[in-house]
Design a protein around this motif. Structure first.
Motif, mmCIF file in Angstrom:
data_model
loop_
_atom_site.group_PDB
_atom_site.id
_atom_site.type_symbol
_atom_site.label_atom_id
_atom_site.label_comp_id
_atom_site.label_asym_id
_atom_site.label_seq_id
_atom_site.Cartn_x
_atom_site.Cartn_y
_atom_site.Cartn_z
ATOM 1 N N LYS A 117 0.833 -1.310 0.184
ATOM 2 C CA LYS A 117 -0.091 0.033 -0.063
ATOM 3 C C LYS A 117 0.747 1.225 -0.018
ATOM 4 C CE LYS A 117 -3.912 -2.289 1.823
ATOM 5 N NZ LYS A 117 -5.001 -2.501 2.715
ATOM 6 N N ASN A 118 0.809 2.125 0.981
ATOM 7 C CA ASN A 118 1.523 3.284 1.089
ATOM 8 C C ASN A 118 2.786 3.311 1.869
ATOM 9 O OD1 ASN A 118 2.293 5.770 -0.305
ATOM 10 N ND2 ASN A 118 1.244 7.056 1.705
ATOM 11 N N GLY A 119 3.088 2.200 2.415
ATOM 12 C CA GLY A 119 4.482 1.801 3.250
ATOM 13 C C GLY A 119 5.278 0.848 2.580
ATOM 14 N N SER A 120 6.640 1.165 2.789
ATOM 15 C CA SER A 120 7.648 0.175 2.422
ATOM 16 C C SER A 120 8.502 -0.380 3.495
ATOM 17 C CB SER A 120 8.692 0.837 1.366
ATOM 18 O OG SER A 120 9.023 1.837 1.942
ATOM 19 N N ALA A 121 9.020 -1.483 3.178
ATOM 20 C CA ALA A 121 9.930 -2.361 4.105
ATOM 21 C C ALA A 121 11.070 -2.149 3.463
ATOM 22 C CB ALA A 121 9.455 -3.402 4.417
ATOM 23 N N VAL A 122 12.246 -1.596 3.653
ATOM 24 C CA VAL A 122 13.749 -1.678 3.275
ATOM 25 C C VAL A 122 14.441 -2.776 4.114
ATOM 26 C CG1 VAL A 122 15.546 -0.645 2.559
ATOM 27 C CG2 VAL A 122 13.355 0.444 2.603
ATOM 28 N N GLN A 123 14.532 -3.861 3.875
ATOM 29 C CA GLN A 123 15.142 -4.986 4.882
ATOM 30 C C GLN A 123 16.501 -5.405 4.286
ATOM 31 O OE1 GLN A 123 12.534 -7.750 3.126
ATOM 32 N NE2 GLN A 123 10.853 -7.316 4.485
#
Length: 277
Positions: A169-175
């Protein structure tokens, strides 16, 4: 985009979930990031840092699950005490164990922040985090490493970290996974043999990496110091605390828990379809 200090200048949420080792816990890690990305993206949670460690786990990409002889390769991993999990973010096989720290930055405004900017955000943070130990951390693809990519992190041409990204959606996870301690070469040798068994001399349309163990090392090996996952976790917390107005360690709220349960089922279904487990 804003640099990491600006984005984390307000309230930062910090979640330390180290200490888990079972396969279902590794599956749950990706569901956690999805749930958090939803709440950070809709503004009900501040930007979040989540730390996680899973012992003796191989995280596979979707292409890895399509190896011609994947069942035998996974059986071989299990004989060596490793569990295999297929992730929902990009990339190929990586090794997790007690000496590998995973850090997820959950960021808002995925529509306004480009994918490359998300990667660069993490690169800048890691370079700053270890600046007192080295200024030689570079980001470029390391040929011969496992899960090679443009944002491999290395010192002197040997890789110690890789970054992936997941947008919900409008969030991102940078892993990022950070090989902090232990032998990078031994981890790479494990993946090299996994691909050897998985391919079994057969040709495939997908080009899997030809892993060369000498291209990988841990930070402790390259910096020639006693360095632990606990040390790096403390530095991450201190770095965030130094730029933020406050740090909250709130666990999942009710809405996030519901999102987590839904995403966990999706992860389990993904693994059943990909690996039949």
């Amino acid at each position: 985009m804003e640099d990491w200090k600006q984005l984390f200048s307000g309230t930062v949420r910090y979640i330390d979930q180290r200490g888990k080792s079972a396969r279902d816990d590794a599956i749950a890690s990706f569901a956690y990031d999805d749930a958090l990305a939803i709440s950070v993206g809709n503004g009900t949670s501040p930007p979040t840092a989540r730390l996680w460690v899973h012992d003796k786990t191989i995280i596979l990409g979707i292409p890895d699950a399509k190896l011609p002889n994947v069942d035998a390769a996974i059986q071989w991993l299990e004989q060596h005490g490793y569990q295999a999990v297929v992730r929902n973010s990009g990339g190929l096989a990586v090794v997790l164990d007690a000496g590998v720290l995973n850090l997820s930055f959950i960021l808002p405004d995925a529509k306004g922040i480009g994918i490359h900017e998300g990667y660069q955000f993490m690169v800048a943070f890691i370079q700053d985090l270890f600046r007192n130990l080295t200024t030689e951390i570079k980001a470029f693809e390391i040929k011969g490493s496992y899960c090679p990519g443009d944002y491999d992190l290395s010192i002197g041409g040997r890789k110690f970290a890789g970054i992936s990204q997941r947008r919900v959606k409008n969030g991102s996870a940078v892993q990022i996974y950070l090989c902090v301690e232990g032998s990078g070469r031994e981890r790479a040798e494990l993946v090299r043999q996994f691909y050897g068994i998985g391919m079994k001399g057969q040709s495939n349309k997908f080009e899997y990496p030809e892993v060369k163990p000498e291209t990988m090392a841990s930070l402790a090996e390259m910096l020639s110091i006693q360095l632990t996952v606990d040390d790096v976790c403390k530095w991450i917390y201190q770095a965030l605390k130094s730029v933020s107005t406050s740090i909250t360690e709130q666990s999942l709220d009710n809405a996030e828990q519901q999102s987590f349960e839904k995403r966990l089922e999706q992860m389990k279904d993904r693994n059943i379809k990909a690996l039949g487990i």
